[in-house]
Design a protein around this motif. Structure first.
Motif, PDB file in Angstrom:
ATOM      1  N   ILE A  70      31.964  48.890  35.211  1.00  0.00           N
ATOM      2  CA  ILE A  70      32.165  47.610  35.883  1.00  0.00           C
ATOM      3  C   ILE A  70      32.332  47.898  37.373  1.00  0.00           C
ATOM      4  O   ILE A  70      33.221  48.658  37.766  1.00  0.00           O
ATOM      5  CB  ILE A  70      33.412  46.864  35.348  1.00  0.00           C
ATOM      6  CG1 ILE A  70      33.364  46.701  33.827  1.00  0.00           C
ATOM      7  CG2 ILE A  70      33.591  45.536  36.075  1.00  0.00           C
ATOM      8  CD1 ILE A  70      32.233  45.862  33.298  1.00  0.00           C
ATOM      9  N   VAL A  71      31.475  47.304  38.198  1.00  0.00           N
ATOM     10  CA  VAL A  71      31.538  47.470  39.651  1.00  0.00           C
ATOM     11  C   VAL A  71      32.022  46.150  40.243  1.00  0.00           C
ATOM     12  O   VAL A  71      31.522  45.083  39.876  1.00  0.00           O
ATOM     13  CB  VAL A  71      30.159  47.844  40.235  1.00  0.00           C
ATOM     14  CG1 VAL A  71      30.221  47.955  41.757  1.00  0.00           C
ATOM     15  CG2 VAL A  71      29.660  49.154  39.611  1.00  0.00           C
ATOM     16  N   VAL A  72      33.005  46.216  41.135  1.00  0.00           N
ATOM     17  CA  VAL A  72      33.581  45.009  41.735  1.00  0.00           C
ATOM     18  C   VAL A  72      33.478  45.076  43.256  1.00  0.00           C
ATOM     19  O   VAL A  72      33.961  46.024  43.883  1.00  0.00           O
ATOM     20  CB  VAL A  72      35.063  44.829  41.317  1.00  0.00           C
ATOM     21  CG1 VAL A  72      35.664  43.585  41.972  1.00  0.00           C
ATOM     22  CG2 VAL A  72      35.192  44.757  39.803  1.00  0.00           C
ATOM     23  N   GLU A  73      32.822  44.061  43.820  1.00  0.00           N
ATOM     24  CA  GLU A  73      32.769  43.868  45.270  1.00  0.00           C
ATOM     25  C   GLU A  73      33.964  42.986  45.621  1.00  0.00           C
ATOM     26  O   GLU A  73      34.001  41.807  45.239  1.00  0.00           O
ATOM     27  CB  GLU A  73      31.466  43.177  45.675  1.00  0.00           C
ATOM     28  CG  GLU A  73      30.200  43.898  45.263  1.00  0.00           C
ATOM     29  CD  GLU A  73      29.910  45.119  46.108  1.00  0.00           C
ATOM     30  OE1 GLU A  73      30.417  45.198  47.245  1.00  0.00           O
ATOM     31  OE2 GLU A  73      29.179  45.998  45.619  1.00  0.00           O
ATOM     32  N   CYS A  74      34.921  43.548  46.317  1.00  0.00           N
ATOM     33  CA  CYS A  74      36.169  42.826  46.612  1.00  0.00           C
ATOM     34  C   CYS A  74      35.981  41.865  47.778  1.00  0.00           C
ATOM     35  O   CYS A  74      35.511  42.258  48.844  1.00  0.00           O
ATOM     36  CB  CYS A  74      37.281  43.810  46.948  1.00  0.00           C
ATOM     37  SG  CYS A  74      37.630  44.997  45.634  1.00  0.00           S
ATOM     38  N   ASP A  75      36.388  40.609  47.576  1.00  0.00           N
ATOM     39  CA  ASP A  75      36.358  39.642  48.665  1.00  0.00           C
ATOM     40  C   ASP A  75      37.769  39.308  49.150  1.00  0.00           C
ATOM     41  O   ASP A  75      37.937  38.599  50.135  1.00  0.00           O
ATOM     42  CB  ASP A  75      35.579  38.376  48.296  1.00  0.00           C
ATOM     43  CG  ASP A  75      36.090  37.707  47.032  1.00  0.00           C
ATOM     44  OD1 ASP A  75      37.308  37.696  46.786  1.00  0.00           O
ATOM     45  OD2 ASP A  75      35.240  37.201  46.278  1.00  0.00           O
ATOM     46  N   ARG A  76      38.773  39.823  48.442  1.00  0.00           N
ATOM     47  CA  ARG A  76      40.172  39.688  48.879  1.00  0.00           C
ATOM     48  C   ARG A  76      40.931  40.900  48.351  1.00  0.00           C
ATOM     49  O   ARG A  76      40.875  41.203  47.156  1.00  0.00           O
ATOM     50  CB  ARG A  76      40.799  38.399  48.357  1.00  0.00           C
ATOM     51  CG  ARG A  76      42.257  38.216  48.772  1.00  0.00           C
ATOM     52  CD  ARG A  76      42.842  36.932  48.174  1.00  0.00           C
ATOM     53  NE  ARG A  76      44.278  36.882  48.294  1.00  0.00           N
ATOM     54  CZ  ARG A  76      44.956  36.302  49.282  1.00  0.00           C
ATOM     55  NH1 ARG A  76      44.298  35.711  50.248  1.00  0.00           N
ATOM     56  NH2 ARG A  76      46.276  36.309  49.291  1.00  0.00           N
TER      57      ARG A  76
END
Length: 191
Positions: A122-128
């Motif tokens: 699972i890859v997560v692009e953090c926006d916060r």
């Protein structure tokens, strides 16, 4: 009060690396159940860059996170200090599921410790990215990782894994599609 950060700085990275457990929260777009999954094995989490993280998704009891991410992408990952100074770090963002048949999977797999029963990354692009006090989080001691999940996966042959994944990984508890038949075929993948 939460402090919002533009990136995963060295202090946040060190805090994340020092936690033996983290929690992943997702929810379907319309109705359904909110899901929170505890994740152990510190070597299953990696910071890819200043705003991107990834974790190793292993065989387990369900497939809610994958179904929810494919439904709407929303995911939050939380780390809480159970020892040392009080702190909570939350990573909010958009996730994507990278399965063994996807480009980039072999490279991502190399980032993690050795574990059998790998379903995806699972890859997560953090926006916060935020942290807060954690004053009410109790002190707890970490003894060691439980080896049970890895041991369980090691005992299963290909047919047993295929049957388990077909029964438990094709859809969420709310009936959302999760892993396709091709994605649940247990080609042997070890991180």
């Amino acid at each position: 009060m939460a402090k919002v950060h533009e990136r995963l700085n060295e202090r946040l990275r060190a805090f994340i690396a020092g936690q033996p457990v983290y929690f992943v929260a997702t929810a379907p777009e319309h109705g359904g159940h909110v899901n929170v999954s505890p994740k152990g094995y510190a070597d299953t989490f990696a910071v890819l860059d200043d705003t991107t993280v990834a974790y190793l998704d292993l065989d387990g009891s369900g497939v809610e996170t994958i179904a929810h991410i494919r439904d709407n992408g929303r995911v939050t990952i939380m780390f809480a200090a159970f020892s040392g100074p009080p702190n909570i770090v939350r990573l909010y963002g958009r996730g994507r599921v990278v399965t063994p048949g996807d480009d980039g999977f072999p490279g991502l797999l190399k980032l993690f410790g050795p574990h059998p029963g790998v379903r995806s990354v699972i890859v997560v692009e953090c926006d916060r990215i935020s942290d807060s006090c954690g004053f009410a989080v109790p002190f707890m001691s970490f003894d060691e990782d439980r080896p049970l999940l890895d041991e369980w996966a090691e005992r299963k042959d290909v047919q047993q894994k295929r049957s388990y994944r077909a029964r438990n990984n094709r859809e969420s508890i709310d009936g959302l599609p999760a892993l396709s038949a091709e994605e649940t075929d247990p080609v042997t993948h070890r991180s």
